[in-house]
Design an enzyme around this catalytic site. Structure first.
Site, short mmCIF file in Angstrom:
data_model
loop_
_atom_site.label_atom_id
_atom_site.label_comp_id
_atom_site.label_asym_id
_atom_site.label_seq_id
_atom_site.Cartn_x
_atom_site.Cartn_y
_atom_site.Cartn_z
N GLY A 1 -5.04 -1.75 4.84
CA GLY A 1 -4.24 -2.89 4.37
C GLY A 1 -4.92 -4.22 4.63
N ARG A 2 -5.43 -4.43 5.85
CA ARG A 2 -6.01 -5.74 6.19
C ARG A 2 -7.40 -5.93 5.62
NH1 ARG A 2 -4.90 -2.45 10.36
NH2 ARG A 2 -6.58 -1.66 11.67
N GLU B 1 -5.00 -6.67 14.75
CA GLU B 1 -4.48 -5.35 14.35
C GLU B 1 -5.61 -4.32 14.41
OE1 GLU B 1 -2.68 -4.17 10.29
OE2 GLU B 1 -0.91 -4.69 11.42
N HIS C 1 -5.00 -33.29 17.25
CA HIS C 1 -3.86 -34.10 17.69
C HIS C 1 -2.74 -33.22 18.21
CE1 HIS C 1 -5.76 -37.70 16.04
NE2 HIS C 1 -6.27 -36.85 15.16
N LYS D 1 0.84 -1.19 0.00
CA LYS D 1 0.00 0.00 0.00
C LYS D 1 0.89 1.26 0.00
CE LYS D 1 -3.51 2.28 2.75
NZ LYS D 1 -4.46 2.25 3.85
N LYS E 1 9.13 -0.86 14.32
CA LYS E 1 9.73 -0.52 13.02
C LYS E 1 10.81 0.53 13.21
CE LYS E 1 5.61 -1.15 10.09
NZ LYS E 1 4.66 -0.48 9.22
N GLU F 1 10.34 -4.82 4.54
CA GLU F 1 10.38 -6.24 4.13
C GLU F 1 10.09 -6.36 2.64
OE1 GLU F 1 8.69 -5.04 6.72
OE2 GLU F 1 8.70 -6.43 8.42
O1 F6P Z 1 2.96 -3.28 9.83
C1 F6P Z 1 1.61 -3.19 9.67
C2 F6P Z 1 1.18 -2.81 8.28
O2 F6P Z 1 1.15 -1.44 8.16
C3 F6P Z 1 -0.14 -3.44 7.97
O3 F6P Z 1 -1.21 -2.72 8.46
C4 F6P Z 1 -0.09 -3.56 6.51
O4 F6P Z 1 -1.05 -4.47 6.05
C5 F6P Z 1 1.33 -4.03 6.32
O5 F6P Z 1 2.06 -3.32 7.29
C6 F6P Z 1 1.91 -3.84 4.95
O6 F6P Z 1 1.89 -2.50 4.56
P1 F6P Z 1 2.11 -2.09 3.06
O7 F6P Z 1 1.02 -2.68 2.25
O8 F6P Z 1 2.09 -0.59 3.05
O9 F6P Z 1 3.45 -2.63 2.61
#
Ligand code: F6P
Length: 539
Positions: A258-259, A344, A375, A199, A504, A205
């Protein structure tokens, strides 16, 4: 005058010892404590809720003006008040043409235009109109994203495996190089399309994994590497700076959290995997649940009822977690997806106005598919000292008619678990079992204690005909709105996530220290661990 919360607590105190099983003396209980939307059934009769408790909970929705809050959500009011944003993921799946106005503009126009572009892109990949750099076809797609840019598409793509018609989809999220390494090593860069899904297009990452994938593409394709790239983001300036051609970028607006984003461009891997017809059914299923959430009376409204059961268990009974137990292997990633959606969204400690919440908010969400979990951790569900409300999901029918006997076993196991949780096994019954197993005297009593089950443990069951794209859409929207219902009752903002910021920031500050810079000012544990981790102990 007592508040509704007090009345609920008093009612619980009076009824806590009433066995759930005894509530079935009322023969209408199953009908009265279950509700259905388009053949998706929510059974909450195996909980300790009785009609008094349910009436009080419905009054609670009135006291927090839940109906008005639902209207505000769908209308696009800026209900995400800490970020000053509307929350309009429901617009991504809206089926009606009624305009949804934001700042005087109908957001549906952009939504439909982007969906049409995504569909054209998917069709072109499927038909071979869009080819790889060497003119061959794309056989594999890697989605690089994390959190909402990974969990939703990964969960739904797996859930709809029987409907796949397109390229194979892979998902890379973790910054641990093992994830991207292990994924890339099995793929051919000449046949692979890489989607960078973020987003913000700044998430460390995703950008790190995206750069590693770009190097991998470049080694095989040279200058043509970017022809194998696609981006999904709200930050179009950043996707361009990354070198991705504008016609390969699918944008969305910041009113999609995002979620909550798998219904739009973040769902591109799902669309590539299942094609347009199935993707549209997926959206239709969610839209049907949206209509139900907006219009059904509280007493038969599935997301509201699920939310109320959650409030009852968490705030009134004091159960601090809930287990999501899909008896559906294709829903293997649902618990992980729901952990983000739920925790979240509702893992907050202050109300919208910044004041501390007076009672517990979001519970811990965890789970695994049945029968595997049976199990592993079900021992604790049945005989542990903590009570964990269980949420079962089960289809009437599987996808492999030739393996129908597997599905019958799956259903029997699912029903057996909710029955065992509720009914338990009394000490007297356990004594009989111990006798049958040859134990006598004191040893029989001792064994009976181990063989008895307290029972009276609550569960809900979501039952559906088959895990089709439509049904998956219903299920996800059901959970989204349940999270909304609970968040609205607690009075918190379910749509921000400030709690992810601090870690972060600290990671950015720690990176030079991990590279050897002095760790001055760090606490003893962090410095000690930095020391330990800087030693190359690999043998
Ligand atoms: O770390 C949380 C977050 O901001 C989430 O809410 C989001 O889904 C995810 O990181 C990834 O964010 P982006 O889509 O901006 O890479």
């Amino acid at each position: 005058m007592s508040t509704i919360w007090q009345l609920l607590e008093e009612h619980r105190a009076k009824t806590a010892e009433v066995p759930i099983l005894s509530l079935f003396q009322d023969e209408g209980r199953f009908d009265d404590f279950s509700a259905e939307q388009d053949e998706l059934l929510l059974d909450f009769s195996k909980t300790s809720l009785d009609s008094t408790a349910l009436d009080l909970l419905v009054q609670l929705t009135e006291s927090v003006q839940l109906e008005e809050k639902i209207d505000a959500l769908f209308r696009g009011d800026p209900i995400n008040t800490t970020e000053g944003r509307a929350v309009l993921h429901t617009a991504l799946r809206a089926q009606a043409d009624t305009p949804i106005l934001l700042d005087g503009k109908d957001v549906l126009l952009g939504v439909r235009d982007t969906l049409a572009r995504m569909e054209q892109f998917a069709q072109d990949i499927h038909s071979g109109r869009i080819t790889a750099a060497d003119g061959g076809s794309f056989t594999d797609v890697i989605n690089i994203g994390i959190g909402g840019s990974d969990l939703g598409p990964a969960m739904a793509t797996l859930a709809l495996a029987p409907y796949h018609t397109g390229p194979r989809c892979h998902f890379v999220s973790n910054v641990d190089g093992a994830h991207v390494h292990d994924t890339l090593q099995n793929l051919d860069p000449r046949r692979t399309l890489v989607i960078i899904a973020s987003k913000t297009f700044t998430t460390i990452e995703t950008m790190t994994n995206g750069n590693t994938a770009l190097v991998w593409l470049r080694e095989a394709l040279g200058d043509k590497a970017t022809e194998h790239l696609t981006a999904v983001s709200t930050a179009l300036d950043k996707t361009t700076a990354f070198g991705i051609a504008p016609d390969r970028v699918f944008g969305f607006e910041n009113w999609v959290g995002g979620r909550y984003s798998l219904w739009g461009p973040i769902g591109l891997p799902i669309l590539l995997a299942i094609g347009s017809d199935s993707f549209r059914q997926f959206l239709q299923g969610a839209a049907a649940m949206d209509d139900h959430f907006r219009t059904a009376p509280m007493r038969v409204n599935l997301p509201v009822l699920m939310g109320l059961v959650g409030i009852w268990h968490n705030n009134i009974c004091g159960y601090g977690s809930r287990a999501v137990l899909p008896y559906d292997q294709h829903l293997q990633r649902l618990p992980a997806y729901l952990q983000q959606l739920d925790m979240e969204s509702n893992g907050k400690q202050v109300a919208q106005d910044g004041t501390p919440l007076p009672r517990a908010s979001g519970p811990v969400v965890w789970g695994e598919p049945g029968t595997n979990g049976q199990h592993a951790f079900y021992q604790l569900l049945h005989q542990g000292t903590a009570v964990v409300p269980a949420e079962f999901l089960i289809a009437a029918e599987g996808h492999s008619p030739e393996l129908a006997h597997h599905h019958q076993l799956l259903k029997a196991n699912c029903l057996a678990q909710s029955e065992a949780l509720m009914c338990g096994r009394s000490n007297a019954e356990a004594t009989v079992v111990a006798s049958e197993r040859g134990f006598e005297g004191d040893e029989r009593e001792r064994m009976a204690a181990h063989l008895s089950f307290p029972g009276n443990r609550p569960s809900t069951t979501i039952a559906y005909p088959k895990l089709t794209p439509f049904v998956l859409g219903q299920i996800i929207a059901l959970y989204e709105h349940r999270v909304f219902t609970e968040g609205a009752i607690w009075g918190l903002n379910s749509f921000d996530q400030w709690g992810v910021e601090l870690g972060k920031e600290l990671a950015v500050a720690l990176l030079p220290m991990v590279d050897g810079a002095p760790s001055d000012g760090k606490d003893g544990s962090t410095s000690g661990l930095l020391d330990k981790l800087s030693q190359n102990t690999a043998k």
